[in-house]
Design an enzyme around this catalytic site. Structure first.
Site, mmCIF file in Angstrom:
data_model
loop_
_atom_site.group_PDB
_atom_site.id
_atom_site.type_symbol
_atom_site.label_atom_id
_atom_site.label_comp_id
_atom_site.label_asym_id
_atom_site.label_seq_id
_atom_site.Cartn_x
_atom_site.Cartn_y
_atom_site.Cartn_z
ATOM 1 N N HIS A 196 0.813 -1.219 0.000
ATOM 2 C CA HIS A 196 0.000 0.000 0.000
ATOM 3 C C HIS A 196 0.847 1.269 0.000
ATOM 4 O O HIS A 196 0.328 2.362 -0.212
ATOM 5 C CB HIS A 196 -0.957 0.003 1.204
ATOM 6 C CG HIS A 196 -0.294 0.268 2.518
ATOM 7 N ND1 HIS A 196 0.095 -0.727 3.389
ATOM 8 C CD2 HIS A 196 0.035 1.438 3.129
ATOM 9 C CE1 HIS A 196 0.634 -0.185 4.470
ATOM 10 N NE2 HIS A 196 0.611 1.126 4.337
ATOM 11 N N ASP A 203 -0.223 -7.558 1.117
ATOM 12 C CA ASP A 203 0.330 -6.216 1.316
ATOM 13 C C ASP A 203 1.856 -6.225 1.316
ATOM 14 O O ASP A 203 2.504 -5.538 2.112
ATOM 15 C CB ASP A 203 -0.196 -5.594 2.616
ATOM 16 C CG ASP A 203 -0.131 -4.071 2.590
ATOM 17 O OD1 ASP A 203 0.265 -3.516 1.540
ATOM 18 O OD2 ASP A 203 -0.444 -3.440 3.607
ATOM 19 N N SER A 249 5.059 2.163 7.712
ATOM 20 C CA SER A 249 4.581 1.078 6.855
ATOM 21 C C SER A 249 5.668 0.620 5.894
ATOM 22 O O SER A 249 6.300 1.436 5.213
ATOM 23 C CB SER A 249 3.364 1.546 6.058
ATOM 24 O OG SER A 249 2.259 1.745 6.906
#
Length: 468
Positions: A198, A236, A314
């Site tokens: 993402h 992901d 992330s």
């Protein structure tokens, strides 16, 4: 009896412990004391308190030597107090002796110097010290598995140079309005970067597409342009590639299979665009289900930690105390602190193998909903239905998808899978591992049905269509 006398520049203390045991040595000691005292009294008609104390001290010391020669129950100790100005004299610096075998006073050696020692000091013999306590096994030393003041810093130093900042400019009709930020880790010197999907892929479409130009900044300040090589939206996980004329720092991949709740871990990344940030915490759970988090789609498992994770972390690495990557940080609970989640590195490695082999992740689909059985679930099922198979382990099939490979193979709700592809299974994880990327390959499955009926089925997996 304790006697002392001072004669420049030292003070001598004679400590005598006289056991009330009759014997020849004791009699000799007392006679010696009387003779010495008589000699001094005859020689000095007039004496003061100082000369009397000196005489008594000498007599006591002589008698102690004579008595100690033959009696082990007699103990004498001589202590010399040295004034501070004499502490630097070389001849006063004597070694301390331990566990003197001959129980005798330390007389002067050949140099004429008296060794100042702590007599009868007996430490534990070396043979009584446990080698296990000292970290030695079989006569060889082994490293101490302990947590020191530099443990976290050393682990961070191993991985830190390979952690990168990923920034993607956001355009609005050709005008840059900001940047989407994230983190990543170089896992190969050729510039292969592991990150979260993402961070670099737009999720507006089901298949996803690159968000645009990717700026990768290393810890040393160098900046490169990155290219998305592979991305799997459902796990992901993504791979970004940068090109460098010189070898780049790389981080080592570890294993997440041996992690336990309570193990120390650290998270590295660029939260809120603050590069080279390190946070520490512990593993809170090793197999947090995606269903527990309300995440839809295929079932997944995450590592839960209490490391501080924020926007920009992330894609960054979760690292153990050996400086190895054991997870990829991907999300946190926004309304709570200390609830962060990472993709286990063992799952990431399987995804990387798929990327290398097929360019994408191939997921076989059976059309079966499966549930791990335990004693409590089995007891409840037997209470509801007396005909439930008599098992103490296995995988329950509570639902079969219509027109799926499982239905065509003959699976029925209530079946308990005992063997899969000829191997005994107890958990869904084992089935997933056996399946691997076997699409179109017949697999034999042994199930147990109501009334303890054993049935062998053959199922042919299909590739999952996750876009539906």
């Amino acid at each position: 009896m304790v006697l002392s006398h001072s004669f420049c520049p030292f003070t001598v203390f004679v400590v005598i412990l006289w056991m009330p045991e009759p014997g020849f040595g004791q009699v000799c000691g007392r006679l010696t004391l009387l003779l010495v005292m008589s000699c001094f009294l005859r020689r000095y008609g007039r004496f003061n308190r100082s000369s009397f104390v000196r005489a008594v001290a000498i007599a006591a010391f002589g008698s102690s030597i004579l008595y100690f020669k033959d009696h082990a129950r007699f103990t004498a100790s001589v202590v010399v107090r040295v004034p501070e100005p004499f502490l630097d004299y070389r001849w006063l610096k004597c070694s301390v002796l331990h566990d003197l075998s001959p129980q005798r006073l330390p007389f002067s050696n050949h140099t004429g110097m008296l060794k100042l020692c702590s007599y009868r000091v007996s430490p534990y013999p070396s043979s009584d010290i446990s080698t296990e306590a000292s970290g030695a096994v079989g006569g060889e030393s082994k490293p101490c598995d302990c947590f020191g003041k530099n443990t976290i810093a050393n682990a961070a130093a191993k991985v830190g140079p390979a952690v990168v900042n990923i920034a993607i400019p956001q355009d609005f009709f050709g005008i840059t309005t900001g940047k989407s930020i994230g983190s990543g880790t170089i896992i190969n010197k050729d510039g292969t970067i592991l990150t979260a999907a993402h961070v670099v892929v737009d999720f507006l479409g089901t298949r996803g597409s690159s968000k645009g130009k990717i700026e990768v900044t290393l810890q040393d300040g160098r900046t490169f342009e990155g290219l998305v090589v592979n991305a799997d939206l459902h796990s992901d996980i993504a791979i970004v590639k940068i090109n460098s004329e010189t070898p780049l720092p790389e981080a080592k991949l570890g294993s997440s299979s041996r992690l336990r709740p309570g193990d120390w871990v650290i998270a590295l990344g660029c939260p809120l665009s603050l590069q080279n940030t390190v946070t520490a915490g512990i593993v809170s759970c090793v197999d947090r289900k995606s269903s527990d988090l309300g995440v839809s789609g295929m079932p997944r498992e995450y590592l839960q930690t209490d490391c501080a994770i924020n926007v920009g972390n992330s894609g960054g690495p979760l690292v153990n105390m050996d400086g190895e990557i054991i997870g990829v940080n991907i999300l946190k609970v926004a309304a709570a602190d200390g609830l962060s989640f990472s993709v286990p590195i063992d799952s990431v490695c399987k995804i990387l193998e798929h990327f290398k082999k097929s360019g994408r992740v191939i997921r076989p689909w059976l059309g079966l909903k499966m549930l791990d059985l335990n004693e409590m679930i089995i007891a409840q099922l037997k209470k509801q239905d007396a005909s439930f198979p008599d098992v103490n382990k296995g995988i329950l099939v509570p639902m079969v998808t219509p027109r799926s490979p499982g239905e065509r193979a003959g699976f029925c709700p209530g079946d308990v899978v005992i063997e899969f592809d000829g191997k005994p299974v107890e958990r869904l994880k084992e089935v997933i591992e056996i399946l691997g990327d076997k699409v179109g390959v017949p697999i034999r499955v042994l199930v147990k049905r109501a009334g303890d009926k054993l049935v062998t089925l053959t199922v042919i997996p299909e590739e999952a269509n996750l876009d539906v």
